[in-house]
Scaffold this motif. Sequence first.
Motif, PDB file in Angstrom:
ATOM      1  N   MET A 111       0.980  -1.152   0.073  1.00 48.08           N
ATOM      2  CA  MET A 111      -0.048   0.256  -0.083  1.00 48.08           C
ATOM      3  C   MET A 111       0.900   1.313   0.023  1.00 48.08           C
ATOM      4  N   ASN A 112       0.748   2.055  -1.101  1.00 51.99           N
ATOM      5  CA  ASN A 112       1.472   3.251  -1.298  1.00 51.99           C
ATOM      6  C   ASN A 112       0.593   4.552  -1.116  1.00 51.99           C
ATOM      7  N   ASN A 113       1.399   5.542  -1.161  1.00 52.55           N
ATOM      8  CA  ASN A 113       0.644   6.877  -0.829  1.00 52.55           C
ATOM      9  C   ASN A 113      -0.612   6.784   0.026  1.00 52.55           C
ATOM     10  N   LEU A 114      -0.664   6.253   0.973  1.00 55.74           N
ATOM     11  CA  LEU A 114      -1.916   5.850   1.703  1.00 55.74           C
ATOM     12  C   LEU A 114      -2.617   7.269   2.123  1.00 55.74           C
ATOM     13  N   GLU A 115      -3.705   7.099   2.303  1.00 53.07           N
ATOM     14  CA  GLU A 115      -4.667   8.294   2.810  1.00 53.07           C
ATOM     15  C   GLU A 115      -5.355   8.029   3.794  1.00 53.07           C
ATOM     16  N   PRO A 116      -5.763   9.178   4.574  1.00 57.91           N
ATOM     17  CA  PRO A 116      -6.665   9.062   5.791  1.00 57.91           C
ATOM     18  C   PRO A 116      -7.848   8.132   5.663  1.00 57.91           C
ATOM     19  N   GLU A 117      -8.732   8.116   4.411  1.00 62.56           N
ATOM     20  CA  GLU A 117      -9.583   7.149   4.054  1.00 62.56           C
ATOM     21  C   GLU A 117      -9.465   5.769   3.837  1.00 62.56           C
TER      22      GLU A 117
END
Length: 122
Positions: free
Chosen positions: A82-88
């Motif tokens: 998982m890259n460029n993870l977002e709060p969502e």
Amino acid sequence: QVQLVESGGGLVQAGGSLRLSCQASGSIVSIKRMAWHRQAPGKQRELVAAIVLGVSTNYADSVKGRFTIAMDNAKNTVYLQMNNLEPEDTAVYYCAAELVPSSVARRTYLYWGQGTQVTVSS
């Protein structure tokens, strides 16, 4: 008895990366499909990514281009990079496997892991 054991969850800042692992162990003849699902608080569990026969993959639209699913057939292990993870992306991530559990089984059965928490801070 088949078990799925997940690892790799944790806390990461937005834009960061995590790698989840899930190993299937026990009496396993063959694995047809492995997948990652997730469930955020107050939401339904949703499919994130799946891999069929260790080759064919599909992804939820929300993670395409950021997440990659891969499988090590020799180790009965599936990974989710998982890259460029977002709060969502914050959720409990569950591993699932459709597999033939023994030589007398006539179909695949679905097994679930216990889940691993992924928290992405903004």
